[in-house]
Design a protein around this motif. Structure first.
Motif, PDB file in Angstrom:
ATOM      1  N   ASP A  46       1.225  -0.947  -0.112  1.00  0.00           N
ATOM      2  CA  ASP A  46       0.078  -0.310   0.055  1.00  0.00           C
ATOM      3  C   ASP A  46       1.004   0.913  -0.472  1.00  0.00           C
ATOM      4  N   PHE A  47       1.818   1.237   0.531  1.00  0.00           N
ATOM      5  CA  PHE A  47       2.742   2.278   0.523  1.00  0.00           C
ATOM      6  C   PHE A  47       3.918   2.122  -0.043  1.00  0.00           C
ATOM      7  N   ILE A  48       4.307   1.422  -0.966  1.00  0.00           N
ATOM      8  CA  ILE A  48       4.091   1.725  -2.406  1.00  0.00           C
ATOM      9  C   ILE A  48       3.706   2.012  -3.527  1.00  0.00           C
ATOM     10  N   ALA A  49       2.225   2.076  -2.962  1.00  0.00           N
ATOM     11  CA  ALA A  49       1.336   1.844  -4.400  1.00  0.00           C
ATOM     12  C   ALA A  49       1.051   4.018  -4.046  1.00  0.00           C
ATOM     13  N   GLU A  50       1.193   4.332  -2.742  1.00  0.00           N
ATOM     14  CA  GLU A  50       0.487   5.706  -2.329  1.00  0.00           C
ATOM     15  C   GLU A  50       2.386   6.165  -2.434  1.00  0.00           C
ATOM     16  N   MET A  51       3.590   5.803  -3.314  1.00  0.00           N
ATOM     17  CA  MET A  51       4.362   6.490  -3.426  1.00  0.00           C
ATOM     18  C   MET A  51       3.862   7.524  -4.946  1.00  0.00           C
ATOM     19  N   VAL A  52       4.085   5.861  -5.985  1.00  0.00           N
ATOM     20  CA  VAL A  52       3.113   6.021  -7.678  1.00  0.00           C
ATOM     21  C   VAL A  52       2.467   6.830  -7.028  1.00  0.00           C
ATOM     22  N   LEU A  53       0.859   6.805  -6.661  1.00  0.00           N
ATOM     23  CA  LEU A  53      -0.023   7.628  -7.174  1.00  0.00           C
ATOM     24  C   LEU A  53       0.165   8.808  -6.172  1.00  0.00           C
ATOM     25  N   GLY A  54       1.138   8.877  -5.796  1.00  0.00           N
ATOM     26  CA  GLY A  54       1.789  10.520  -4.781  1.00  0.00           C
ATOM     27  C   GLY A  54       2.560  11.148  -5.952  1.00  0.00           C
ATOM     28  N   SER A  58       1.228  15.235  -7.834  1.00  0.00           N
ATOM     29  CA  SER A  58       2.323  16.297  -8.145  1.00  0.00           C
ATOM     30  C   SER A  58       2.060  16.952  -9.574  1.00  0.00           C
ATOM     31  N   GLN A  59       1.915  15.568 -10.329  1.00  0.00           N
ATOM     32  CA  GLN A  59       1.966  15.758 -11.599  1.00  0.00           C
ATOM     33  C   GLN A  59       0.778  16.506 -12.061  1.00  0.00           C
ATOM     34  N   VAL A  60      -0.590  16.201 -11.580  1.00  0.00           N
ATOM     35  CA  VAL A  60      -2.154  16.701 -12.106  1.00  0.00           C
ATOM     36  C   VAL A  60      -2.267  18.090 -10.753  1.00  0.00           C
ATOM     37  N   SER A  61      -1.088  18.235 -10.157  1.00  0.00           N
ATOM     38  CA  SER A  61      -1.496  19.847  -9.505  1.00  0.00           C
ATOM     39  C   SER A  61      -0.944  20.958 -10.347  1.00  0.00           C
ATOM     40  N   GLU A  62       1.070  20.452 -11.055  1.00  0.00           N
ATOM     41  CA  GLU A  62       0.787  20.930 -11.674  1.00  0.00           C
ATOM     42  C   GLU A  62       0.595  21.316 -13.584  1.00  0.00           C
ATOM     43  N   VAL A  63       0.362  20.846 -13.692  1.00  0.00           N
ATOM     44  CA  VAL A  63      -0.928  20.169 -15.198  1.00  0.00           C
ATOM     45  C   VAL A  63      -2.045  22.000 -15.309  1.00  0.00           C
ATOM     46  N   LEU A  64      -2.533  21.500 -13.976  1.00  0.00           N
ATOM     47  CA  LEU A  64      -3.396  22.253 -12.959  1.00  0.00           C
ATOM     48  C   LEU A  64      -2.608  23.619 -13.286  1.00  0.00           C
ATOM     49  N   ALA A  65      -2.262  23.977 -12.781  1.00  0.00           N
ATOM     50  CA  ALA A  65      -1.556  24.819 -12.242  1.00  0.00           C
ATOM     51  C   ALA A  65      -1.105  25.920 -13.618  1.00  0.00           C
ATOM     52  N   ILE A 101      -3.044  11.421 -17.301  1.00  0.00           N
ATOM     53  CA  ILE A 101      -1.158  10.927 -15.912  1.00  0.00           C
ATOM     54  C   ILE A 101      -1.280   9.961 -16.012  1.00  0.00           C
ATOM     55  N   LEU A 102      -2.511   9.287 -15.426  1.00  0.00           N
ATOM     56  CA  LEU A 102      -2.380   7.774 -15.237  1.00  0.00           C
ATOM     57  C   LEU A 102      -1.936   7.148 -16.267  1.00  0.00           C
ATOM     58  N   ALA A 103      -2.328   7.493 -17.265  1.00  0.00           N
ATOM     59  CA  ALA A 103      -2.024   6.354 -18.987  1.00  0.00           C
ATOM     60  C   ALA A 103      -1.290   6.258 -18.530  1.00  0.00           C
ATOM     61  N   ASN A 104       0.205   7.336 -18.715  1.00  0.00           N
ATOM     62  CA  ASN A 104       1.543   7.701 -18.757  1.00  0.00           C
ATOM     63  C   ASN A 104       2.365   6.014 -17.779  1.00  0.00           C
ATOM     64  N   LEU A 105       1.497   6.564 -16.902  1.00  0.00           N
ATOM     65  CA  LEU A 105       1.703   5.171 -15.998  1.00  0.00           C
ATOM     66  C   LEU A 105       1.896   4.185 -16.327  1.00  0.00           C
ATOM     67  N   ASN A 106       1.030   3.863 -17.191  1.00  0.00           N
ATOM     68  CA  ASN A 106       0.234   2.402 -17.157  1.00  0.00           C
ATOM     69  C   ASN A 106      -1.557   1.988 -16.795  1.00  0.00           C
ATOM     70  N   PHE A 107      -1.605   3.515 -15.874  1.00  0.00           N
ATOM     71  CA  PHE A 107      -3.033   2.797 -15.045  1.00  0.00           C
ATOM     72  C   PHE A 107      -3.955   3.777 -15.829  1.00  0.00           C
TER      73      PHE A 107
END
Length: 328
Positions: A46-54, A58-65, A101-107
């Motif tokens: 769960d911790f590893i998944a949280e690092m990837v989704l975290g 951050s990428q979503v926040s940057e693009v939206l800003a 962004i999720l697609a770029n991470l294979n999600f």
């Protein structure tokens, strides 16, 4: 990617010593040399998944800003997103950015579970919680005491059984069973027909594997209400036979062994961990072909069972013992 960044992780894929690659190597070792996603159920993963989704957050926040989109709120519960925005056009842009962004991470977003709504209050709740609230609730709390609207323990379980058929494996179902367990503890001298209650509980567990621990905890209390050893052994063997008709019951066997280990005639469980607990020789617990012989032969496999702790357990499981394994 959540550890080293997406670009670095891709350019250095396979590099010896890179933390992400080390973790991936161990995951492949546990999955016969393949990377089949992250295994579920462990706080570590769960911790590893949280690092990837975290990292995705951050990428979503940057693009939206960079697109001057600021009037929004995103809540993420592990991998479940709730996006709030006052403008529909901006909400659609946010969803598109997140999907990209999720697609770029294979999600991928699960479009069957994706919903656009203006009913924030109702649709912010999960279906199982909403259904329970809409119906006449089974339990009500007055002060520190919990009362049931049903007239007997059997009626309570029938209500929970019907709820389980509609919402198997749900969080609300686990809460209902936990509340029932607490009430059963307070009424332990007023239990009649424990066999009937265990039959209902078994049917609930058959369709809700996440409820195995709490169901077996309840059964351990009810088994203790039977007057003879032969009755206890028969009901447990009947329950076990029922579950042998379905696959992947390793966790259930572990909890059943927790109940039956001290018995004179314990069940011979097929789960490898159960065999280690019972001191069956030459058990192979994991696929360790990827480990060198030096470490493979020296690994203290049988020491995963703390013998003194195992031997002091009683057949009745305490509710606090089960709650240790609840999701945070």
């Amino acid at each position: 990617m959540g550890i080293n960044g997406q670009r670095h992780s891709k350019t250095e894929k396979g590099e010896i010593g890179l933390l992400g690659n080390v973790i991936d190597t161990y995951m492949q070792g546990m999955q016969y040399g393949q990377t089949n996603g992250i295994p579920q159920g462990s706080v570590l993963f769960d911790f590893i998944a949280e690092m990837v989704l975290g990292y995705a957050d951050s990428q979503v926040s940057e693009v939206l800003a960079s697109n001057d989109i600021t009037d929004y709120k995103i809540l993420r519960y592990r991998d479940d997103y709730r996006i709030f925005c006052n403008r529909k056009d901006e909400l659609e842009k946010i969803a598109f950015v997140l999907q990209d962004i999720l697609a770029n991470l294979n999600f991928q977003l699960n479009f069957k579970k994706t919903l656009l709504t203006e009913n924030v209050i109702e649709n912010a709740l999960k279906p199982d919680k909403l259904a329970y609230i809409k119906r006449y609730p089974l339990y009500r709390k007055v002060g520190k005491r919990i009362y049931a609207t049903a007239s007997s323990l059997q009626q309570e379980l029938i209500y929970i059984h019907q709820f389980a058929k509609e919402f198997p494996n749900s969080g609300t179902l686990k809460k209902l069973l936990t509340t029932f367990s607490k009430r059963l503890h307070k009424r332990k001298n007023l239990v009649s027909d424990p066999e009937i209650l265990m039959a209902i509980l078994t049917e609930i567990a058959l369709g809700s594997p996440k409820c195995y621990p709490i169901v077996l905890q309840l059964c351990s209390v009810l088994i203790n209400k039977l007057s003879t050893t032969s009755e206890r052994e028969k009901i447990v063997n009947d329950i076990y036979k029922k579950f042998q008709m379905i696959p992947n019951i390793g966790e259930l066997q572990i909890w059943m062994q927790r109940i039956t280990y001290q018995w004179t005639n314990p069940i011979d469980y097929t789960e490898s961990i159960c065999k280690i607990v019972a001191n069956v020789p030459d058990v192979v617990l994991w696929n360790n072909d990827w480990v060198t012989d030096e470490y493979k032969d020296a690994f203290p496999q049988y020491k995963i069972c703390t013998n003194w702790l195992r031997d002091c357990y009683t057949p009745v499981i305490d509710i606090d013992e089960v709650s240790l394994f609840d999701s945070y």
